[in-house]
Design a protein around this motif. Sequence first.
Motif, PDB file in Angstrom:
ATOM      1  N   ASN A 177       7.215   8.262   8.953  1.00 20.96           N
ATOM      2  CA  ASN A 177       7.681   7.120   8.150  1.00 20.96           C
ATOM      3  C   ASN A 177       6.630   6.742   7.114  1.00 20.96           C
ATOM      4  O   ASN A 177       6.174   5.599   7.042  1.00 20.96           O
ATOM      5  CB  ASN A 177       7.991   5.930   9.062  1.00 20.96           C
ATOM      6  CG  ASN A 177       9.129   6.227  10.019  1.00 20.96           C
ATOM      7  OD1 ASN A 177      10.280   6.291   9.619  1.00 20.96           O
ATOM      8  ND2 ASN A 177       8.791   6.436  11.286  1.00 20.96           N
TER       9      ASN A 177
ATOM     10  N   PRO B 256       5.008   5.622   3.768  1.00 19.54           N
ATOM     11  CA  PRO B 256       5.412   4.832   2.598  1.00 19.54           C
ATOM     12  C   PRO B 256       5.126   5.604   1.313  1.00 19.54           C
ATOM     13  O   PRO B 256       4.368   6.574   1.312  1.00 19.54           O
ATOM     14  CB  PRO B 256       4.520   3.596   2.707  1.00 19.54           C
ATOM     15  CG  PRO B 256       3.293   4.085   3.416  1.00 19.54           C
ATOM     16  CD  PRO B 256       3.763   5.142   4.376  1.00 19.54           C
ATOM     17  N   THR B 257       5.720   5.176   0.229  1.00 20.32           N
ATOM     18  CA  THR B 257       5.399   5.768  -1.065  1.00 20.32           C
ATOM     19  C   THR B 257       4.095   5.178  -1.575  1.00 20.32           C
ATOM     20  O   THR B 257       3.690   4.075  -1.182  1.00 20.32           O
ATOM     21  CB  THR B 257       6.504   5.507  -2.094  1.00 20.32           C
ATOM     22  OG1 THR B 257       6.545   4.095  -2.377  1.00 20.32           O
ATOM     23  CG2 THR B 257       7.860   5.978  -1.573  1.00 20.32           C
TER      24      THR B 257
ATOM     25  N   GLU C 139       4.614   1.816  -3.211  1.00 16.22           N
ATOM     26  CA  GLU C 139       4.600   0.701  -2.257  1.00 16.22           C
ATOM     27  C   GLU C 139       3.165   0.305  -1.905  1.00 16.22           C
ATOM     28  O   GLU C 139       2.833  -0.886  -1.839  1.00 16.22           O
ATOM     29  CB  GLU C 139       5.331   1.097  -0.979  1.00 16.22           C
ATOM     30  CG  GLU C 139       6.820   1.320  -1.087  1.00 16.22           C
ATOM     31  CD  GLU C 139       7.402   1.793   0.227  1.00 16.22           C
ATOM     32  OE1 GLU C 139       7.590   0.947   1.134  1.00 16.22           O
ATOM     33  OE2 GLU C 139       7.646   3.007   0.371  1.00 16.22           O
TER      34      GLU C 139
END
Length: 706
Positions: free
Chosen positions: A691, A693-694, A697
């Motif tokens: 999971n 994040p970019t 973000e």
Amino acid sequence: MRRKINLVVLMSVLFVFTTNILADVRVETTANQRTQLALSDIGTLSELTLAAGENSGIYYMTGDEKHYLSGKPDVIQRQDDGLVAQWKENRIITVIITFGQDHHQIAFTAEPFHDITGWGISIAAEPDEYFTGLMERVVDGSQGNSWKAGMTEAMNLRGQTVNMKIDYTVSLYAPFFISSRGYGLFTNGTWIGKYTFPPEGQSGTVEIFFEGPVCQYILYTGSPGQIVRNHMMDTGPSFLPPKWALRPFRWRDEHVHRDTYYDGSKVNAPYNSEIVEDVLMMEALGIPCGVYWVDRPWGKNETGFGYDDLEYDEQRLPNTKKMIQWLNEKDIKFLLWICPWAVGEKMEAEAFKNDYVIAVPGWEYSGGKRPNFIDLTNPMAVQWWQGYLKKLLKDGVAGFKMDRGEEHTPLLYKSNQTVYDGRSGREVYNDYMRLYAKAAYEVCQEVHGDDFMIMPRAGYTGSTKYAGFWAGDTYGTPWGLRSAIIGGLRAAVIGYPVWGSDTGGYAYHEQIDGKRQKSFLPKTGCRWLAFSCFCPIMEVGPTANKGPWEIDDTLTAVWRMYAILHDNLTDYTYQYAKEAHDIGMPVMRPLFLVYPDQPQSWDDWQTYLYGPDILVSAIWQDDDTVTQKVYLPKGDQWVDAWDTTNVLDGGQTIEVECPIYKIPIYIRKTSEIKLGDLNALWAESVKVVKNKPTMAELEKRAGFIE
């Protein structure tokens, strides 16, 4: 308790020396009249014989000619703690033997000595005798020989010849080895030498030769652990780093400042994009990091060396001082790469003007560039160079990764060049790395007190007082990992307890799109991360200049798990790094240092103690699952850290199934060590990295985007 030894009467004995320190010396001659010395009842060693034979004995060199010691001494003088024996030939040869409780000195001198170029001795070896030490490499010669596929050599030096001359880049050396027979031998000096050990299973002699007009040995007796501790304290004490230096490290090789991150997100941060990507992703994934260093090139780069006059390249590292502050706010210390060359236009001019460099004709790096080695035997040159480092330290740089002091210097040891302090190039060559570490240590201590870290890749006698070390440019293959495991344990034996390796290897190359390009083997990286977790220094990089999240999720999850585990062990590691500093016992402990009477402790070179209570067995193969044989030492019970209900008796070799994320870990049952639920940590790590994040973000969270 001291007692006197009874005189021993033998037909071949010319002289028997008795002492109240449990020692005697017999001076004998062989059939060809060469002299041999037999030292008996010294500590726990029954006898050590400086043996003579057809091609062996005690000798000195003049030019290319050997002169063997022969016959009975002309003069023998007993002293309270030893003896002096003299042979009067065309010169006076003197052998001085001094006994202590577990330190015994043997010195060879001559008068006149001006034409003597070296000394050699031969030591009798038993067929099953085990020897280890001398160097971090697995075998001598090109460093690639140490990770050659299919090799079988490991910790034992039987059958090897080792040149005692620092070679690059796997470059920790010490003129010190230990024997399973109960002794260790240290050659006290910096001249270039050579050791040759007899083949395994054969009797014979250990042949030792060192250049120089005089030669002195220190003979240690006792258990392997006692011998290693005594040698460490004689040449140390070892550098004690601050606790933060024992936390996980991160770095890349070249640190390009890019317009976009790995996922295509635009870079808005005002600092180097790769550093920002690493820091924000590690933070988001819960991967602890205590140290970030930047390798070359990082400085203004007119000459192509990558650091020139030790000034930041603001194109590559924009807003460097503010970036260091940003890292410090995240409890991350910042280190820089350096080497002992004056190559920038300004530094080169100053160095030549003041005669601060070791100028050897024909000395070039590549393409006509000169790696002007600073003459670190010159106090004024040292002070001048330290002035440049001081500016960086005052910017917040917390120390240095110290490269290349041993590289590209063949003409120094091949020439008759004399350095500032009067030594020849051949005598100072091995000592240069100690001088390099000492100079950096002094200026770091001046600015930061004891709150700094320096890490050369090369070292010789005395270097351990000033620095921790990393294992040079080890190749990123399973065989490279194998060499690093052996290197870390050898380094511990020879006196370098604060050690780590480039996790995953410094470099691995593949043909990609028809070009030879840097690459990375994720499974090798997984196995290496597990090993590095149980080294005092766990530094992760360069990973082909990519973040692990760009390479492989399993690799990233393994990194997270072992970085957390290593970070949780910081206090434990520091406690035993301090023990290494205080009494000389290394942090990484080959089993034979603790259990020398158990033969399996010598045979199982992959299994070692990390501190006194954690036993690990490093895996170098990169198969998805490896069946690892692990010897659990007799005399203790061992708790399986992956299943704490599994308590095993020592004195047995077990087989452990190890998937790619697992290294065998056992805790001494009587200890208070708690590593937590490792299976749960692994499951959590797998979930977290799925999971990601970019970077957009993460920039927003960090305040780089409004």
